[in-house]
Write a protein that holds these residues in place. Sequence first.
Motif, PDB file in Angstrom:
ATOM      1  N   VAL A  39       0.840  -1.197   0.000  1.00 35.33           N
ATOM      2  CA  VAL A  39       0.000   0.000   0.000  1.00 35.33           C
ATOM      3  C   VAL A  39       0.875   1.247   0.000  1.00 35.33           C
ATOM      4  CG1 VAL A  39      -1.774   1.273   1.259  1.00 35.33           C
ATOM      5  CG2 VAL A  39      -1.840  -1.236   1.205  1.00 35.33           C
ATOM      6  N   TYR A  40       1.886   1.256   0.846  1.00 33.74           N
ATOM      7  CA  TYR A  40       2.795   2.395   0.974  1.00 33.74           C
ATOM      8  C   TYR A  40       3.449   2.730  -0.368  1.00 33.74           C
ATOM      9  CZ  TYR A  40       6.708   5.151   2.916  1.00 33.74           C
ATOM     10  OH  TYR A  40       7.613   6.132   3.203  1.00 33.74           O
ATOM     11  N   VAL A  41       4.017   1.724  -1.026  1.00 31.21           N
ATOM     12  CA  VAL A  41       4.749   1.963  -2.272  1.00 31.21           C
ATOM     13  C   VAL A  41       3.825   2.547  -3.335  1.00 31.21           C
ATOM     14  CG1 VAL A  41       5.968   0.833  -4.176  1.00 31.21           C
ATOM     15  CG2 VAL A  41       6.503   0.215  -1.815  1.00 31.21           C
ATOM     16  N   LEU A  42       2.648   1.971  -3.482  1.00 31.52           N
ATOM     17  CA  LEU A  42       1.737   2.432  -4.525  1.00 31.52           C
ATOM     18  C   LEU A  42       1.170   3.817  -4.218  1.00 31.52           C
ATOM     19  CD1 LEU A  42       0.388   1.743  -7.184  1.00 31.52           C
ATOM     20  CD2 LEU A  42      -1.472   0.655  -5.902  1.00 31.52           C
ATOM     21  N   GLU A  43       0.732   4.026  -2.987  1.00 27.29           N
ATOM     22  CA  GLU A  43       0.095   5.306  -2.652  1.00 27.29           C
ATOM     23  C   GLU A  43       1.089   6.468  -2.686  1.00 27.29           C
ATOM     24  OE1 GLU A  43      -3.076   5.825  -2.418  1.00 27.29           O
ATOM     25  OE2 GLU A  43      -3.567   3.695  -2.642  1.00 27.29           O
ATOM     26  N   THR A  44       2.302   6.246  -2.220  1.00 25.63           N
ATOM     27  CA  THR A  44       3.281   7.335  -2.285  1.00 25.63           C
ATOM     28  C   THR A  44       3.690   7.604  -3.731  1.00 25.63           C
ATOM     29  OG1 THR A  44       5.085   5.756  -1.811  1.00 25.63           O
ATOM     30  CG2 THR A  44       4.177   7.011   0.045  1.00 25.63           C
ATOM     31  N   ALA A  45       3.786   6.550  -4.551  1.00 23.85           N
ATOM     32  CA  ALA A  45       4.139   6.748  -5.963  1.00 23.85           C
ATOM     33  C   ALA A  45       3.114   7.631  -6.658  1.00 23.85           C
ATOM     34  CB  ALA A  45       4.248   5.400  -6.668  1.00 23.85           C
ATOM     35  N   LYS A  46       1.843   7.410  -6.368  1.00 23.07           N
ATOM     36  CA  LYS A  46       0.793   8.228  -6.988  1.00 23.07           C
ATOM     37  C   LYS A  46       0.944   9.696  -6.606  1.00 23.07           C
ATOM     38  CE  LYS A  46      -2.723   4.558  -7.061  1.00 23.07           C
ATOM     39  NZ  LYS A  46      -4.035   4.129  -6.476  1.00 23.07           N
ATOM     40  N   ARG A  47       1.208   9.954  -5.341  1.00 20.44           N
ATOM     41  CA  ARG A  47       1.334  11.346  -4.898  1.00 20.44           C
ATOM     42  C   ARG A  47       2.611  11.983  -5.409  1.00 20.44           C
ATOM     43  NH1 ARG A  47      -2.558   7.992  -2.967  1.00 20.44           N
ATOM     44  NH2 ARG A  47      -4.224   9.192  -1.987  1.00 20.44           N
ATOM     45  N   LEU A  48       3.685  11.201  -5.510  1.00 20.45           N
ATOM     46  CA  LEU A  48       4.918  11.750  -6.080  1.00 20.45           C
ATOM     47  C   LEU A  48       4.704  12.144  -7.534  1.00 20.45           C
ATOM     48  CD1 LEU A  48       7.469   9.212  -4.553  1.00 20.45           C
ATOM     49  CD2 LEU A  48       7.262  11.629  -3.956  1.00 20.45           C
ATOM     50  N   ALA A  49       3.955  11.308  -8.272  1.00 18.03           N
ATOM     51  CA  ALA A  49       3.677  11.623  -9.668  1.00 18.03           C
ATOM     52  C   ALA A  49       2.865  12.911  -9.782  1.00 18.03           C
ATOM     53  CB  ALA A  49       2.934  10.461 -10.330  1.00 18.03           C
ATOM     54  N   GLU A  50       1.940  13.125  -8.840  1.00 24.44           N
ATOM     55  CA  GLU A  50       1.156  14.356  -8.832  1.00 24.44           C
ATOM     56  C   GLU A  50       2.060  15.583  -8.671  1.00 24.44           C
ATOM     57  OE1 GLU A  50      -1.561  13.839  -5.643  1.00 24.44           O
ATOM     58  OE2 GLU A  50      -2.813  12.382  -6.699  1.00 24.44           O
ATOM     59  N   SER A  51       3.222  15.389  -8.051  1.00 24.09           N
ATOM     60  CA  SER A  51       4.168  16.490  -7.832  1.00 24.09           C
ATOM     61  C   SER A  51       5.175  16.619  -8.968  1.00 24.09           C
ATOM     62  CB  SER A  51       4.902  16.286  -6.503  1.00 24.09           C
ATOM     63  OG  SER A  51       3.994  16.294  -5.423  1.00 24.09           O
ATOM     64  N   GLY A  52       5.002  15.829 -10.012  1.00 25.44           N
ATOM     65  CA  GLY A  52       5.881  15.931 -11.164  1.00 25.44           C
ATOM     66  C   GLY A  52       7.079  15.010 -11.155  1.00 25.44           C
ATOM     67  N   VAL A  53       7.135  14.069 -10.208  1.00 26.60           N
ATOM     68  CA  VAL A  53       8.229  13.100 -10.148  1.00 26.60           C
ATOM     69  C   VAL A  53       7.739  11.763 -10.717  1.00 26.60           C
ATOM     70  CG1 VAL A  53       9.828  11.840  -8.654  1.00 26.60           C
ATOM     71  CG2 VAL A  53       9.207  14.205  -8.105  1.00 26.60           C
ATOM     72  N   GLU A  54       8.314  11.343 -11.837  1.00 29.18           N
ATOM     73  CA  GLU A  54       7.940  10.043 -12.408  1.00 29.18           C
ATOM     74  C   GLU A  54       8.511   8.925 -11.540  1.00 29.18           C
ATOM     75  OE1 GLU A  54       8.543   9.453 -16.618  1.00 29.18           O
ATOM     76  OE2 GLU A  54       8.704  11.631 -16.902  1.00 29.18           O
ATOM     77  N   VAL A  55       7.719   7.878 -11.339  1.00 32.10           N
ATOM     78  CA  VAL A  55       8.145   6.752 -10.512  1.00 32.10           C
ATOM     79  C   VAL A  55       8.015   5.468 -11.319  1.00 32.10           C
ATOM     80  CG1 VAL A  55       7.758   5.471  -8.377  1.00 32.10           C
ATOM     81  CG2 VAL A  55       7.347   7.947  -8.428  1.00 32.10           C
ATOM     82  N   GLU A  56       9.110   4.749 -11.442  1.00 28.52           N
ATOM     83  CA  GLU A  56       9.105   3.424 -12.060  1.00 28.52           C
ATOM     84  C   GLU A  56       9.413   2.411 -10.964  1.00 28.52           C
ATOM     85  OE1 GLU A  56      11.459   3.060 -15.585  1.00 28.52           O
ATOM     86  OE2 GLU A  56      10.773   4.986 -16.400  1.00 28.52           O
ATOM     87  N   ILE A  57       8.478   1.499 -10.734  1.00 26.77           N
ATOM     88  CA  ILE A  57       8.591   0.526  -9.648  1.00 26.77           C
ATOM     89  C   ILE A  57       9.017  -0.813 -10.228  1.00 26.77           C
ATOM     90  CG2 ILE A  57       7.381  -0.608  -7.748  1.00 26.77           C
ATOM     91  CD1 ILE A  57       5.323   1.740  -7.909  1.00 26.77           C
ATOM     92  N   PHE A  58      10.148  -1.319  -9.774  1.00 25.30           N
ATOM     93  CA  PHE A  58      10.664  -2.604 -10.235  1.00 25.30           C
ATOM     94  C   PHE A  58      10.358  -3.670  -9.183  1.00 25.30           C
ATOM     95  CE2 PHE A  58      13.020   0.551 -12.545  1.00 25.30           C
ATOM     96  CZ  PHE A  58      13.231  -0.007 -13.804  1.00 25.30           C
ATOM     97  N   THR A  59       9.708  -4.749  -9.613  1.00 29.07           N
ATOM     98  CA  THR A  59       9.360  -5.831  -8.705  1.00 29.07           C
ATOM     99  C   THR A  59       9.530  -7.156  -9.428  1.00 29.07           C
ATOM    100  OG1 THR A  59       7.642  -6.610  -7.170  1.00 29.07           O
ATOM    101  CG2 THR A  59       6.906  -5.840  -9.329  1.00 29.07           C
TER     102      THR A  59
END
Length: 434
Positions: A39-59
Amino acid sequence: MRLSRVTRHGVLPRRVATISVHTSPLEQPGGGDAGGMNVYVLETAKRLAESGVEVEIFTRATSSDLPRSVEVEPGVTVRHVVAGPFEGLSKQDLPGQLCAFTAALLRAEAQHEPGWYDLVHSHYWLSGQVGWLARERWGVPLVHTAHTLAKAKNASLAEGDTPEPLARVVGAEQVVAEADRLIANTSAEADQLIGWYGAAPERVAIVPPGVDLEMFRLADASAARTRLGVPPDAIMLLFVGRLQPLKAPDVLIRAAAQLAAADPEVGRRLRLFIVGAPSGSGLADPGGLVRLAADLGLGGQVVFEPPVSRERLADYYQAADLTVVPSHSESFGLVALESQACGTPVLAAAVGGLPTAVLDGVTGRLVDGHRISDWAGALRELICEPGLRDRFGAAAREHAEQFSWRSTADGLLVAYRDCVVEAQQLQPTGSDLR
């Protein structure tokens, strides 16, 4: 290093490589290795993207049917990395696949122009090992969030549970020594990183997790009970999480049985809902909790449900009289926040981050230790003392509102900015190169 525009947070990275080796943020929390970290990884990634930071999650890919990449929403992409067999590997087997995972990560970066990623953020110690190597190869800062600490878990093991192996302890120590910034959920975790792992205090940033305040909200409890089929006069106790000794769902069952024996009228109305699936050492005896409930005379009053969607989980919180979090170790306890956001008080163990997540005597109760009589007494107090549950429930939502995912992401942005600025200061100037 390519940097984004200057924002209210300062200079930020344009693109972050987020590493979550052992569990995908797309997996359903509550079973296997999926839980609050997902939950943490996904929810923070969404908010970071809203701030203009692209997030690529490797799993790590756990099925051949998974697509190579999934765009969750603009600016957030999950990339499935092939590292070892798709199925049959437990988390304990994954250290042997870190080399393969790292190689795949470096190949992915090599397909782009140099400087594609400006920062690496690793989650859990396995990811930290990969992030450490990526940071050295790419020459970018490494931010690391442990989520759970082996030394903390080993210091408060449930009876008969298996301690975390030395390889994990040493691996985490290495990551702590190398990371440019360590994200701690609470001041208690920061103290553990500094005291138990030797982290430099100036490299530790305290950023509490958040809660989805729109998904988990105040709502009509009777309507939620109707949707779940819970009788209106039932005393509904709720446990949400992975079913393993660490999370201690057995403590709730034993305490409820003791309460029922002492007060048959209350006992008759008890309904326990346990939402989750066996995980970790709990896989050794997946039917143990069902047998325990039957042996204690609660077989017909304990309902076991598999992990459910976030929307359905909100119904459980809203319908419950009380959410119980009896964990032996908990870095924070998102379940406690989600419950309080729905106006449902929490009875929790006084461990890890739970004293931050739950205000003792205001939004719920904290219990020291795991003596069943203490938990039964706390249940009785919260259930039977007139007005107490309503008073705690009224304060619960207000407390939860202090922990939004937006505020968590803002805290991460500050840590990212500081790392970027420090990295710039360390870069050689033209005069240095002459």
